[in-house]
Scaffold this motif. Sequence first.
Motif, PDB file in Angstrom:
ATOM      1  N   ALA A 106      28.539  72.749  38.177  1.00 31.95           N
ATOM      2  CA  ALA A 106      27.058  72.727  38.331  1.00 31.95           C
ATOM      3  C   ALA A 106      25.712  73.469  37.637  1.00 31.95           C
ATOM      4  CB  ALA A 106      26.628  72.541  40.122  1.00 31.95           C
ATOM      5  N   LYS A 107      26.195  74.645  37.488  1.00 31.33           N
ATOM      6  CA  LYS A 107      24.977  76.047  37.685  1.00 31.33           C
ATOM      7  C   LYS A 107      25.079  75.972  35.901  1.00 31.33           C
ATOM      8  CE  LYS A 107      25.039  80.410  38.789  1.00 31.33           C
ATOM      9  NZ  LYS A 107      26.192  81.965  39.017  1.00 31.33           N
ATOM     10  N   LEU A 108      26.159  75.377  35.553  1.00 32.04           N
ATOM     11  CA  LEU A 108      25.497  74.790  33.418  1.00 32.04           C
ATOM     12  C   LEU A 108      24.686  73.206  33.532  1.00 32.04           C
ATOM     13  CD1 LEU A 108      25.920  75.725  30.697  1.00 32.04           C
ATOM     14  CD2 LEU A 108      28.433  73.768  31.027  1.00 32.04           C
ATOM     15  N   PHE A 109      25.234  72.646  34.256  1.00 33.41           N
ATOM     16  CA  PHE A 109      24.865  71.521  34.419  1.00 33.41           C
ATOM     17  C   PHE A 109      23.328  71.597  34.871  1.00 33.41           C
ATOM     18  CE2 PHE A 109      22.267  67.827  36.049  1.00 33.41           C
ATOM     19  CZ  PHE A 109      23.353  66.376  34.968  1.00 33.41           C
ATOM     20  N   GLN A 110      22.562  72.550  36.021  1.00 32.26           N
ATOM     21  CA  GLN A 110      21.486  72.889  36.474  1.00 32.26           C
ATOM     22  C   GLN A 110      20.803  73.475  35.200  1.00 32.26           C
ATOM     23  OE1 GLN A 110      22.319  74.657  39.743  1.00 32.26           O
ATOM     24  NE2 GLN A 110      22.857  73.112  40.786  1.00 32.26           N
ATOM     25  N   ARG A 111      20.895  74.460  34.852  1.00 33.72           N
ATOM     26  CA  ARG A 111      21.227  75.199  33.331  1.00 33.72           C
ATOM     27  C   ARG A 111      20.282  74.337  32.270  1.00 33.72           C
ATOM     28  NH1 ARG A 111      22.840  80.999  32.347  1.00 33.72           N
ATOM     29  NH2 ARG A 111      22.577  81.813  34.281  1.00 33.72           N
ATOM     30  N   ILE A 112      20.837  73.491  32.092  1.00 32.75           N
ATOM     31  CA  ILE A 112      20.450  72.157  30.885  1.00 32.75           C
ATOM     32  C   ILE A 112      18.583  71.747  31.328  1.00 32.75           C
ATOM     33  CG2 ILE A 112      20.712  70.849  28.886  1.00 32.75           C
ATOM     34  CD1 ILE A 112      23.107  73.134  30.042  1.00 32.75           C
ATOM     35  N   SER A 113      18.172  71.904  30.521  1.00 29.53           N
ATOM     36  CA  SER A 113      16.833  71.606  30.708  1.00 29.53           C
ATOM     37  C   SER A 113      16.411  70.032  30.655  1.00 29.53           C
ATOM     38  CB  SER A 113      15.390  72.136  30.032  1.00 29.53           C
ATOM     39  OG  SER A 113      15.523  71.488  28.635  1.00 29.53           O
ATOM     40  N   GLN A 114      17.624  69.431  30.071  1.00 27.98           N
ATOM     41  CA  GLN A 114      17.402  67.356  29.787  1.00 27.98           C
ATOM     42  C   GLN A 114      18.760  67.371  29.869  1.00 27.98           C
ATOM     43  OE1 GLN A 114      17.418  66.706  25.430  1.00 27.98           O
ATOM     44  NE2 GLN A 114      15.856  64.246  25.868  1.00 27.98           N
ATOM     45  N   GLN A 115      18.430  66.090  31.025  1.00 28.91           N
ATOM     46  CA  GLN A 115      19.756  65.357  31.586  1.00 28.91           C
ATOM     47  C   GLN A 115      19.606  63.748  31.933  1.00 28.91           C
ATOM     48  OE1 GLN A 115      19.530  67.667  35.377  1.00 28.91           O
ATOM     49  NE2 GLN A 115      19.927  69.505  35.065  1.00 28.91           N
ATOM     50  N   ALA A 116      20.737  63.202  32.099  1.00 30.51           N
ATOM     51  CA  ALA A 116      20.592  62.321  31.768  1.00 30.51           C
ATOM     52  C   ALA A 116      21.793  61.776  32.185  1.00 30.51           C
ATOM     53  CB  ALA A 116      20.727  62.069  30.122  1.00 30.51           C
ATOM     54  N   ILE A 117      21.651  60.392  33.485  1.00 29.61           N
ATOM     55  CA  ILE A 117      23.266  60.346  34.665  1.00 29.61           C
ATOM     56  C   ILE A 117      23.369  58.775  33.567  1.00 29.61           C
ATOM     57  CG2 ILE A 117      23.002  59.471  36.548  1.00 29.61           C
ATOM     58  CD1 ILE A 117      20.549  61.536  37.649  1.00 29.61           C
ATOM     59  N   ILE A 118      24.502  58.485  33.814  1.00 27.47           N
ATOM     60  CA  ILE A 118      25.171  57.132  34.166  1.00 27.47           C
ATOM     61  C   ILE A 118      26.129  56.639  34.763  1.00 27.47           C
ATOM     62  CG2 ILE A 118      26.564  55.301  32.363  1.00 27.47           C
ATOM     63  CD1 ILE A 118      26.032  56.517  30.022  1.00 27.47           C
ATOM     64  N   ASP A 119      25.999  56.637  35.898  1.00 23.85           N
ATOM     65  CA  ASP A 119      26.831  56.763  37.426  1.00 23.85           C
ATOM     66  C   ASP A 119      26.345  54.105  37.862  1.00 23.85           C
ATOM     67  OD1 ASP A 119      28.224  57.128  39.682  1.00 23.85           O
ATOM     68  OD2 ASP A 119      26.822  58.145  40.382  1.00 23.85           O
ATOM     69  N   HIS A 120      27.649  55.103  38.921  1.00 27.17           N
ATOM     70  CA  HIS A 120      27.021  53.491  39.500  1.00 27.17           C
ATOM     71  C   HIS A 120      27.852  53.691  41.170  1.00 27.17           C
ATOM     72  CE1 HIS A 120      32.123  52.961  40.197  1.00 27.17           C
ATOM     73  NE2 HIS A 120      31.229  54.114  39.395  1.00 27.17           N
ATOM     74  N   HIS A 121      27.331  54.821  41.563  1.00 27.24           N
ATOM     75  CA  HIS A 121      27.691  55.539  43.099  1.00 27.24           C
ATOM     76  C   HIS A 121      25.668  54.940  43.542  1.00 27.24           C
ATOM     77  CE1 HIS A 121      31.197  57.219  41.721  1.00 27.24           C
ATOM     78  NE2 HIS A 121      31.363  57.244  42.830  1.00 27.24           N
ATOM     79  N   VAL A 122      26.612  54.714  44.968  1.00 29.72           N
ATOM     80  CA  VAL A 122      25.218  54.785  45.841  1.00 29.72           C
ATOM     81  C   VAL A 122      24.006  56.275  46.059  1.00 29.72           C
ATOM     82  CG1 VAL A 122      24.268  54.324  48.402  1.00 29.72           C
ATOM     83  CG2 VAL A 122      26.586  53.470  47.602  1.00 29.72           C
ATOM     84  N   HIS A 123      23.301  56.003  46.157  1.00 32.08           N
ATOM     85  CA  HIS A 123      21.681  57.209  45.742  1.00 32.08           C
ATOM     86  C   HIS A 123      21.107  57.130  46.562  1.00 32.08           C
ATOM     87  CE1 HIS A 123      20.780  54.351  43.057  1.00 32.08           C
ATOM     88  NE2 HIS A 123      19.750  55.258  42.841  1.00 32.08           N
ATOM     89  N   ALA A 124      20.275  57.891  46.566  1.00 30.07           N
ATOM     90  CA  ALA A 124      19.403  58.563  48.043  1.00 30.07           C
ATOM     91  C   ALA A 124      17.728  59.226  46.699  1.00 30.07           C
ATOM     92  CB  ALA A 124      19.536  59.065  48.852  1.00 30.07           C
ATOM     93  N   GLY A 125      17.265  57.395  46.202  1.00 25.87           N
ATOM     94  CA  GLY A 125      15.903  58.402  45.571  1.00 25.87           C
ATOM     95  C   GLY A 125      16.032  58.014  43.937  1.00 25.87           C
ATOM     96  N   ASP A 126      14.500  58.402  43.183  1.00 23.54           N
ATOM     97  CA  ASP A 126      15.281  57.918  41.852  1.00 23.54           C
ATOM     98  C   ASP A 126      15.663  58.922  41.254  1.00 23.54           C
ATOM     99  OD1 ASP A 126      14.461  56.731  39.314  1.00 23.54           O
ATOM    100  OD2 ASP A 126      12.510  55.750  39.965  1.00 23.54           O
ATOM    101  N   TYR A 127      15.911  58.983  40.159  1.00 28.55           N
ATOM    102  CA  TYR A 127      16.495  60.219  39.323  1.00 28.55           C
ATOM    103  C   TYR A 127      15.821  60.089  38.059  1.00 28.55           C
ATOM    104  CZ  TYR A 127      20.047  61.859  43.193  1.00 28.55           C
ATOM    105  OH  TYR A 127      20.323  62.277  44.151  1.00 28.55           O
ATOM    106  N   GLY A 128      14.734  58.828  37.547  1.00 22.58           N
ATOM    107  CA  GLY A 128      14.355  59.248  36.402  1.00 22.58           C
ATOM    108  C   GLY A 128      14.717  58.499  35.610  1.00 22.58           C
ATOM    109  N   GLU A 129      13.543  58.475  34.117  1.00 15.65           N
ATOM    110  CA  GLU A 129      13.508  57.820  33.456  1.00 15.65           C
ATOM    111  C   GLU A 129      15.243  58.124  32.763  1.00 15.65           C
ATOM    112  OE1 GLU A 129      11.609  55.305  33.016  1.00 15.65           O
ATOM    113  OE2 GLU A 129      11.561  55.237  35.213  1.00 15.65           O
ATOM    114  N   PHE A 130      15.870  58.654  33.215  1.00 16.44           N
ATOM    115  CA  PHE A 130      17.082  59.143  31.906  1.00 16.44           C
ATOM    116  C   PHE A 130      18.602  58.896  32.780  1.00 16.44           C
ATOM    117  CE2 PHE A 130      13.796  60.693  29.040  1.00 16.44           C
ATOM    118  CZ  PHE A 130      14.169  60.030  28.486  1.00 16.44           C
ATOM    119  N   ALA A 131      17.684  57.851  33.878  1.00 14.16           N
ATOM    120  CA  ALA A 131      19.052  58.212  34.781  1.00 14.16           C
ATOM    121  C   ALA A 131      19.542  56.312  35.081  1.00 14.16           C
ATOM    122  CB  ALA A 131      18.620  58.972  36.494  1.00 14.16           C
ATOM    123  N   VAL A 132      20.975  55.949  34.297  1.00  9.08           N
ATOM    124  CA  VAL A 132      21.077  55.121  34.986  1.00  9.08           C
ATOM    125  C   VAL A 132      21.973  54.781  35.933  1.00  9.08           C
ATOM    126  CG1 VAL A 132      22.146  52.602  33.648  1.00  9.08           C
ATOM    127  CG2 VAL A 132      20.895  54.190  32.456  1.00  9.08           C
TER     128      VAL A 132
END
Length: 345
Positions: A106-132
């Motif tokens: 988690a610590k490493l992931f948080q440190r990377i300034s550019q993040q993207a997501i590919i997932d199908h789990h139920v989520h709350a809120g919007d994770y932005g333009e790089f979140a599928v």
Amino acid sequence: MYTRLKNIVDTVLSFRDTEELIGIFPHLGADGDALGSGLSLVLAFGKLNINAVLLLDEEPVSQLQFLPCLDLIKVYTPDMLAEYSEKIKLALAVDCHQSERMGIRAKLFQRISQQAIIDHHVHAGDYGEFAVIDTGASSTAELVYNFIELLEKETGEELFSKDIAVLLLVGLVTDTGRFSFPSTTARSFEQMARLMEFKPNLTSIHYELYERIGLPQMLLRGEVLSRIKASSDSRVVASSIPQSLLTKIGACIDDLDTLPSEMRTIEGVEVAFLLREANETGAVKVNIRSNKCFDSATYAMKYGGGGHVRAAGMTLRNISLSEAEDMVMREAAEILRKCDSQVDR
Ligand SMILES: [Mn+2]
């Protein structure tokens, strides 16, 4: 969803022929979908001369050791933090969308300034333009399939391979519960059909995923099933395993994992309990699985445990194994009776 997938594709393609690294982050305790999806991406990226590393907190579970290309996995340890936070320019979360699901990575992931997501789990809120995050997808594998397809379209390269077919197929098969969960759609089968063109060995994949079992596990299963006690109406079942028996068989606690769920599948059963002696003397661990009439979580919470409505656990103290079994069976029968009388009215 297409726009977002395209956003990630464009970013990923900017890594082509560079020294920069993409970090792929499946969730903790990676399952067939998380691992299959993550490894497929590393393989596809590799063909495009894009550097990527698949980071895990732990070695894959033994059930998934048959997957191809496991040598591409890097088991992360905290001393790698400085090196990887320097090298990784894009962190891609796979089959999860929160760093809370990533354990020590988690610590490493948080440190990377550019993040993207590919997932199908139920989520709350919007994770932005790089979140599928497509909760309508049966599996992340299904989304990764679309992602690789789009990469092919954008580059004109052929990226799917037999290894990728096996990896995505494992994600699809496991996350759809062998095509039995409501999340299974025509798209799942369309993709399966295309993956089958690579001639994966379904028989051996099925054996590895669902049949292969060690002798201690099989003996333990026999013991648990033969010790099942049922209430007079057969709606409550319980089985108890003393520590001495586990030791004698050579099985470990993890080998009990699937057995409470198996007990719940008995026709007419509303609640199943699997009890075992805890390490602490005079304590009993209770695993609970239930169907529609019994709230496992509420019951477990009464004894300081917790979990979900259909699956929960708790520890009972100052009680013997047989006393604990009698007690949970009696109390569950009582709860079911109350539930009945409410339904009748
Ligand atoms: Mn999944």
